[in-house]
Design a protein around this motif. Sequence first.
Motif, PDB file in Angstrom:
ATOM      1  N   PHE A  39      46.411  40.089  35.567  1.00  0.00           N
ATOM      2  CA  PHE A  39      45.410  39.217  34.957  1.00  0.00           C
ATOM      3  C   PHE A  39      44.386  38.864  36.023  1.00  0.00           C
ATOM      4  CE2 PHE A  39      49.520  38.712  33.032  1.00  0.00           C
ATOM      5  CZ  PHE A  39      49.247  38.907  31.690  1.00  0.00           C
ATOM      6  N   GLY A  40      43.111  39.066  35.697  1.00  0.00           N
ATOM      7  CA  GLY A  40      42.089  38.826  36.694  1.00  0.00           C
ATOM      8  C   GLY A  40      40.707  38.788  36.091  1.00  0.00           C
ATOM      9  N   THR A  41      39.707  39.030  36.932  1.00  0.00           N
ATOM     10  CA  THR A  41      38.310  39.004  36.506  1.00  0.00           C
ATOM     11  C   THR A  41      37.593  40.244  37.023  1.00  0.00           C
ATOM     12  OG1 THR A  41      37.581  37.781  38.481  1.00  0.00           O
ATOM     13  CG2 THR A  41      38.234  36.479  36.553  1.00  0.00           C
ATOM     14  N   TYR A  42      36.516  40.591  36.341  1.00  0.00           N
ATOM     15  CA  TYR A  42      35.586  41.575  36.864  1.00  0.00           C
ATOM     16  C   TYR A  42      34.178  41.136  36.502  1.00  0.00           C
ATOM     17  CZ  TYR A  42      35.267  43.676  32.128  1.00  0.00           C
ATOM     18  OH  TYR A  42      35.070  43.885  30.782  1.00  0.00           O
ATOM     19  N   ILE A  43      33.197  41.699  37.205  1.00  0.00           N
ATOM     20  CA  ILE A  43      31.788  41.357  36.967  1.00  0.00           C
ATOM     21  C   ILE A  43      31.098  42.557  36.345  1.00  0.00           C
ATOM     22  CG2 ILE A  43      29.608  40.674  38.026  1.00  0.00           C
ATOM     23  CD1 ILE A  43      31.247  39.280  40.200  1.00  0.00           C
ATOM     24  N   GLY A  44      30.461  42.343  35.197  1.00  0.00           N
ATOM     25  CA  GLY A  44      29.762  43.417  34.523  1.00  0.00           C
ATOM     26  C   GLY A  44      28.519  43.848  35.274  1.00  0.00           C
ATOM     27  N   ASN A  45      28.096  45.103  35.041  1.00  0.00           N
ATOM     28  CA  ASN A  45      26.856  45.586  35.662  1.00  0.00           C
ATOM     29  C   ASN A  45      25.817  46.026  34.642  1.00  0.00           C
ATOM     30  OD1 ASN A  45      27.743  48.086  34.779  1.00  0.00           O
ATOM     31  ND2 ASN A  45      28.083  48.938  36.817  1.00  0.00           N
ATOM     32  N   GLY A  46      26.131  45.915  33.339  1.00  0.00           N
ATOM     33  CA  GLY A  46      25.153  46.236  32.306  1.00  0.00           C
ATOM     34  C   GLY A  46      24.794  47.697  32.218  1.00  0.00           C
ATOM     35  N   ASP A  47      25.645  48.584  32.749  1.00  0.00           N
ATOM     36  CA  ASP A  47      25.342  50.000  32.813  1.00  0.00           C
ATOM     37  C   ASP A  47      26.476  50.778  32.152  1.00  0.00           C
ATOM     38  OD1 ASP A  47      23.410  51.868  34.846  1.00  0.00           O
ATOM     39  OD2 ASP A  47      25.277  52.796  34.187  1.00  0.00           O
ATOM     40  N   SER A  48      26.169  51.919  31.560  1.00  0.00           N
ATOM     41  CA  SER A  48      27.217  52.729  30.956  1.00  0.00           C
ATOM     42  C   SER A  48      28.157  53.308  32.002  1.00  0.00           C
ATOM     43  CB  SER A  48      26.609  53.852  30.109  1.00  0.00           C
ATOM     44  OG  SER A  48      25.758  54.657  30.893  1.00  0.00           O
ATOM     45  N   ASP A  49      27.691  53.393  33.240  1.00  0.00           N
ATOM     46  CA  ASP A  49      28.568  53.693  34.373  1.00  0.00           C
ATOM     47  C   ASP A  49      29.077  52.349  34.881  1.00  0.00           C
ATOM     48  OD1 ASP A  49      29.903  54.823  36.503  1.00  0.00           O
ATOM     49  OD2 ASP A  49      28.102  55.140  37.714  1.00  0.00           O
ATOM     50  N   GLY A  50      30.053  51.800  34.154  1.00  0.00           N
ATOM     51  CA  GLY A  50      30.413  50.398  34.333  1.00  0.00           C
ATOM     52  C   GLY A  50      31.432  50.147  35.419  1.00  0.00           C
ATOM     53  N   THR A  51      31.891  48.923  35.453  1.00  0.00           N
ATOM     54  CA  THR A  51      32.820  48.463  36.471  1.00  0.00           C
ATOM     55  C   THR A  51      34.164  49.164  36.357  1.00  0.00           C
ATOM     56  OG1 THR A  51      31.748  46.292  36.376  1.00  0.00           O
ATOM     57  CG2 THR A  51      33.936  46.388  37.401  1.00  0.00           C
ATOM     58  N   PHE A  52      34.762  49.468  37.509  1.00  0.00           N
ATOM     59  CA  PHE A  52      36.144  49.948  37.555  1.00  0.00           C
ATOM     60  C   PHE A  52      37.045  48.782  37.918  1.00  0.00           C
ATOM     61  CE2 PHE A  52      39.805  51.324  40.072  1.00  0.00           C
ATOM     62  CZ  PHE A  52      40.435  52.150  39.157  1.00  0.00           C
ATOM     63  N   VAL A  53      38.148  48.628  37.188  1.00  0.00           N
ATOM     64  CA  VAL A  53      39.098  47.540  37.423  1.00  0.00           C
ATOM     65  C   VAL A  53      40.434  48.142  37.847  1.00  0.00           C
ATOM     66  CG1 VAL A  53      40.267  45.529  36.445  1.00  0.00           C
ATOM     67  CG2 VAL A  53      37.942  46.112  35.703  1.00  0.00           C
ATOM     68  N   ARG A  69      32.931  52.073  30.201  1.00  0.00           N
ATOM     69  CA  ARG A  69      32.022  53.195  29.941  1.00  0.00           C
ATOM     70  C   ARG A  69      30.931  52.824  28.938  1.00  0.00           C
ATOM     71  NH1 ARG A  69      32.161  56.937  33.902  1.00  0.00           N
ATOM     72  NH2 ARG A  69      34.239  57.844  34.222  1.00  0.00           N
ATOM     73  N   THR A  70      30.567  51.557  28.876  1.00  0.00           N
ATOM     74  CA  THR A  70      29.550  51.104  27.936  1.00  0.00           C
ATOM     75  C   THR A  70      28.767  49.960  28.553  1.00  0.00           C
ATOM     76  OG1 THR A  70      29.200  50.075  25.767  1.00  0.00           O
ATOM     77  CG2 THR A  70      31.247  49.554  26.880  1.00  0.00           C
ATOM     78  N   ASN A  71      27.533  49.778  28.092  1.00  0.00           N
ATOM     79  CA  ASN A  71      26.759  48.612  28.517  1.00  0.00           C
ATOM     80  C   ASN A  71      26.788  47.499  27.471  1.00  0.00           C
ATOM     81  OD1 ASN A  71      25.125  49.630  26.495  1.00  0.00           O
ATOM     82  ND2 ASN A  71      23.363  50.072  27.808  1.00  0.00           N
ATOM     83  N   TRP A  72      27.650  47.623  26.477  1.00  0.00           N
ATOM     84  CA  TRP A  72      27.802  46.613  25.432  1.00  0.00           C
ATOM     85  C   TRP A  72      28.194  45.269  26.055  1.00  0.00           C
ATOM     86  CZ3 TRP A  72      32.850  45.264  22.865  1.00  0.00           C
ATOM     87  CH2 TRP A  72      32.667  44.360  21.799  1.00  0.00           C
ATOM     88  N   GLY A  73      27.558  44.210  25.587  1.00  0.00           N
ATOM     89  CA  GLY A  73      27.780  42.888  26.167  1.00  0.00           C
ATOM     90  C   GLY A  73      29.191  42.374  26.025  1.00  0.00           C
ATOM     91  N   GLY A  74      29.944  42.883  25.037  1.00  0.00           N
ATOM     92  CA  GLY A  74      31.314  42.430  24.865  1.00  0.00           C
ATOM     93  C   GLY A  74      32.255  42.903  25.949  1.00  0.00           C
TER      94      GLY A  74
END
Length: 592
Positions: A486-500, A563-568
């Motif tokens: 259980f943790g957090t990540y920060i979005g980047n708004g790009d389809s090449d999104g964050t890796f957790v 793999r998405t820039n969707w805000g959700g």
Amino acid sequence: MASSGNFCTLNPLAELGTSNDASTRAGSMSDGNLKYVNLTGNTAVGNFGVTSGKWYYEVYVSSFNSDNGMIIGWANDLYNLDAELGYNSPGSPTGGQAFGLYSQNQTLLYGPSDGSTNSSYGSGTPTNGDIIRIWLDADNGRFWGGLNGTIHSSGDPSAGTGHGFGTGGSPHNVAMTARTLYPAIGNWSVADATVIFNFGQDSSFQGAITAGTETDGNGFGNFKYSTDGFLALCTANLPISEDIDPAKTDDDYPAKQFGAVTYTGNSPTGQAITGLGFKPDLVWAKMRNSSQSHFLSDTTRGINKFVFSDITNAEGSTGGYATVYSSFDSDGFTFSTSGSGPNDNSRTYAAHCWRANGGVTASNTSGDINSTTQANTKSGFSIVTYTGNGSVAQSIGHGLSSGAPEFIIVKNRSQADAWAVYHVGTGNAAHLILDTNAAQTTSSAYWGSFTPTTTLFKVGSDHKLNASGENYVAYLWHGVEGYSKFGTYIGNGDSDGTFVYTGFRPRMVFCKSTTSAEHWVVADTARSTFNKVDKITKWNNSNSEASGDTYAIDIVANGFKIRTNWGGLNEDNVTFIYGAWGDVPFKYNNSF
């Protein structure tokens, strides 16, 4: 000698930067993701993460010049990869998100490159053919660097002396509280460099030099220079809880603590749903091909007493709900011949299931409010029921002596009340509501400004958690190495999104924005059996399953990749909480 398993490499899913597009960045890694062209403005991290232990790796300098601004060291899971390593980070050792050796002058860096947090450490600029050496003692917050056969500042990692952090020439430790650390490389100046990493797999650095003969403290790996007893980043050295280690006992590996199944309803015929490999104590079922509430039942309250994550209704146990299930079984659960709910005829479903203590409960009097607990200390899961007393900041025993809860959801069984949520990523001053998409809110009336311990959690006086004389159920989890996180990540708004990074292959993942009105998004590998994983439901929503690229993530052996820039899932610069449960620890091959 035992197998060392797989060794760390650089992680192509986690490389980001400011100066090049994704296709260019992807080309910067080659030769098994060990050779790296250190592009200006970019950062790359390894595919292994650690939170404890003593670790060592080496980097061969293939092409370099004195103008290069390369830094080699470690970055933690809060680091903003959309920037150069050692840049745009908090400016203190306690807040530092990245640290390492600055190659021009072996200066030790953490935080921003503003001069206030740099300290002199060693001397000498690397040249072509040199080997940079990196040690980390994550238990004590110590770091060493070396060049070829020399350890800077006469350091001695085996003795714990001469480590690199400090101001004014006085070493001190860097705080690494509960963060996951990754080997990392970055560059912020105009000249690129080419380097080759060795995490223990090849001390010849792909034939560039004569191989060495050194091994790590456990006899694993192949290094040019001594590791001083520190360990290689290989799967054999990864820690894992013995309670869920598949090498220890067949009964306790992760796939038998949590499972996800899909099925098609057949009411009123009745059917047995099998394939879990264990007897569940919590079943969370959701219709996929039409709108219907989420059905949660457990073996503490009774398998035909339901609460619903997307609505505020009190517990339902009469009418059509009274005979939905006939039993929870050793390999799944069985529906009876009457009642519908999570077994409507011809409807498709997914069910997420957890094992607690086989329905065996215990009385717990360790808190201000007495409780009934059904705890699985091996997997970090507990079902708690209690009756509220209406007082402020009341402690409740949860039975999870194995760790402090990191994710808690609470429902009033007696009245129509919203679900209250605690998550380690939002802390004890904030809360979320499970049955809405609302952002987090701050109030001491929820958790009493109290961080859960290995014995207790607290509830405030809010009606959702602690109304006098009303009955509640709480589900509590904490992370277990190799199984859940259980943790957090920060979005980047790009389809090449964050890796957790999770340290295991997730079977199920949930994500929720903390600051935006976004849904509780749930994905699993039972509904999407190969990448991309793009079928989701929403805990706060009764809608049918959504699918498509908008919701895409990749599930991999050591975590998940947006793999998405969707805000959700990936709004730029927004913090998301997540939870994940797995079926295969990263320590083992997926075929184990």
